[in-house]
Design an enzyme around this catalytic site. Structure first.
Site, PDB file in Angstrom:
ATOM      1  N   HIS A   1      40.727  52.080  13.692  1.00  0.00           N
ATOM      2  CA  HIS A   1      39.577  52.472  12.902  1.00  0.00           C
ATOM      3  C   HIS A   1      38.241  52.574  13.844  1.00  0.00           C
ATOM      4  O   HIS A   1      38.094  51.566  14.728  1.00  0.00           O
ATOM      5  CB  HIS A   1      39.409  51.644  11.710  1.00  0.00           C
ATOM      6  CG  HIS A   1      38.478  52.300  10.887  1.00  0.00           C
ATOM      7  ND1 HIS A   1      37.214  52.148  10.822  1.00  0.00           N
ATOM      8  CD2 HIS A   1      38.651  52.919   9.649  1.00  0.00           C
ATOM      9  CE1 HIS A   1      36.370  52.585   9.771  1.00  0.00           C
ATOM     10  NE2 HIS A   1      37.416  53.117   9.095  1.00  0.00           N
TER      11      HIS A   1
ATOM     12  N   GLU B   1      38.905  60.929  11.316  1.00  0.00           N
ATOM     13  CA  GLU B   1      38.082  60.167  10.852  1.00  0.00           C
ATOM     14  C   GLU B   1      36.629  60.811  11.794  1.00  0.00           C
ATOM     15  O   GLU B   1      36.481  59.918  12.519  1.00  0.00           O
ATOM     16  CB  GLU B   1      38.058  59.054  10.498  1.00  0.00           C
ATOM     17  CG  GLU B   1      39.140  58.724   9.535  1.00  0.00           C
ATOM     18  CD  GLU B   1      38.805  57.324   8.698  1.00  0.00           C
ATOM     19  OE1 GLU B   1      38.534  57.490   7.579  1.00  0.00           O
ATOM     20  OE2 GLU B   1      38.344  56.197   9.479  1.00  0.00           O
TER      21      GLU B   1
HETATM   22  P1  PGA Z   1      33.902  56.043   3.809  1.00  0.00           P
HETATM   23  O1  PGA Z   1      34.722  55.353   4.868  1.00  0.00           O
HETATM   24  O2  PGA Z   1      34.771  56.873   2.926  1.00  0.00           O
HETATM   25  O3  PGA Z   1      33.127  55.071   2.983  1.00  0.00           O
HETATM   26  O4  PGA Z   1      32.957  56.898   4.768  1.00  0.00           O
HETATM   27  C1  PGA Z   1      36.172  55.938   5.562  1.00  0.00           C
HETATM   28  C2  PGA Z   1      36.649  54.981   6.447  1.00  0.00           C
HETATM   29  O5  PGA Z   1      35.998  54.357   7.067  1.00  0.00           O
HETATM   30  O6  PGA Z   1      37.891  54.931   6.613  1.00  0.00           O
END
Ligand code: PGA
Length: 252
Positions: free
Chosen positions: A95, A167
Site C-alpha cells: 500500500h 490505487e
Molecule cells: P481512501 O483510501 O478510500 O480513503 O482514499 C484508499 C486506500 O488507501 O486504500
C-alpha cells in the site's frame, strides 16, 4: 467470479468500534451474493474481530494491512505471514502508505508476496502512479513499476494467486477519485500486460482512491474492473453498505 469490495480500515477504530463495525459488515454481506466483501482491521484487532463475528457469511473475509517480508526472527514490531495464517485469508501488500512510511522496496514486496502465497493467504498487491496522467501520457511507467515489484516471482505458483489494486496516489484520501474512464484505461492496460507477460488467464484488478457511494455506481460500469479498495468510506457501515449496493447491486 465475484467482484470484491474491500475495506481498508488503516490505523483507525478502537476495539469496541472495530467489533461493532465488523458485525455490521458481516450482517449485510450476506445480502450481496454477487460480491465478496472484506475488511482489513489493524493487527491487534484481527483475532478479536474474527472471534466477535458470530456468523461469517461465505462471501465475507478478514484481511491484514501488511506483513513482514521475512519469515521469522529479530524483526521487532513486524508480523509474519506464518503468524497471519488461520487468522486472515487476504493481505494488502505495498500500500502506498506502507511504501512511504516504511520505505518498502521491490525486494520487500516480492518477499511479502512469496511468504503470503506460501501460507495460502491471497496478496492484494497495491500499485499506482504518483501524479495524474494527462491525455497522451504513456502508461508504461506504471507497468514498469509493477513489473519491478513482481520481478523474479513465479508466474503460475505466485503471481497467479495475487489480486491487484490500482490505487493512484493522487486519488488516495484526497476526495478526488479517478474518473471511470481513467480507471478503465489503466485497469485494461495492466490486465493486458498481466495476460501477455504473466500468462494470466483472468487477472483481477481492483480500484482504490477516494471511493464513496457517489462513485460506486459509475465504477460498476467499468467493464474490466473486478472490485474496489475503500479507505475512509469503509469506516461507516451505512456508507460501506451503500457502496456495496451500488457497485454490486442488491440481490436479495
Ligand atoms: P481512501 O483510501 O478510500 O480513503 O482514499 C484508499 C486506500 O488507501 O486504500
Amino acid at each position: 467470479m465475484r467482484r470484491l469490495v474491500v475495506g481498508n480500515w488503516k490505523m483507525n477504530l478502537t476495539l469496541a468500534e472495530a467489533t461493532v463495525l465488523a458485525g455490521e459488515v458481516a450482517n449485510f454481506a450476506g445480502d450481496f451474493s454477487t460480491l465478496q466483501i472484506g475488511i482489513c482491521p489493524s493487527f491487534p484487532w484481527l483475532v478479536p474481530v474474527r472471534e466477535s463475528v458470530r456468523f461469517m457469511p461465505h462471501n465475507f473475509f478478514i484481511g491484514a494491512q501488511s506483513v513482514s517480508p521475512y519469515p521469522h526472527g529479530a524483526y521487532t514490531g513486524d508480523v509474519s505471514a506464518e503468524q497471519l495464517k488461520g487468522v486472515v485469508t487476504h493481505c494488502l501488500v505495498g500500500h502506498s502508505e506502507q511504501r512511504r512510511f516504511h520505505h518498502l522496496t521491490s525486494n520487500d514486496i516480492q518477499g511479502q508476496i512469496r511468504l503470503l502465497v506460501k501460507e495460502g493467504i491471497t496478496p492484494i498487491v497495491c500499485f499506482g502512479e504518483k501524479l495524474k496522467m494527462q491525455k497522451g501520457d504513456s502508461i508504461s511507467q506504471l507497468i514498469r513499476d509493477l513489473q519491478q515489484d513482481l520481478s523474479g516471482l513465479d508466474k503460475q505458483e505466485v503471481v497467479a494467486k495475487c489480486i491487484f489494486a490500482y490505487e493512484p496516489l493522487w486519488a488516495i484520501g484526497t476526495g478526488n477519485p479517478a474518473s471511470p474512464d481513467y480507471v478503465q484505461q489503466a485497469v485494461s492496460s495492466v490486465k493486458s500486460w498481466l495476460k501477455e507477460y504473466y500468462d494470466q488467464e483472468s487477472p483481477r484488478v481492483l480500484y482504490g482512491g477516494s471511493v464513496t457511494s457517489s462513485e460506486a455506481k459509475d465504477l460498476k460500469a467499468v467493464r474490466e474492473l473486478d472490485g474496489l479498495l475503500v479507505g475512509g468510506a469503509s469506516l461507516h457501515a451505512k456508507e460501506f453498505k451503500e457502496i456495496c449496493a451500488r457497485f454490486g447491486g442488491r440481490v436479495s
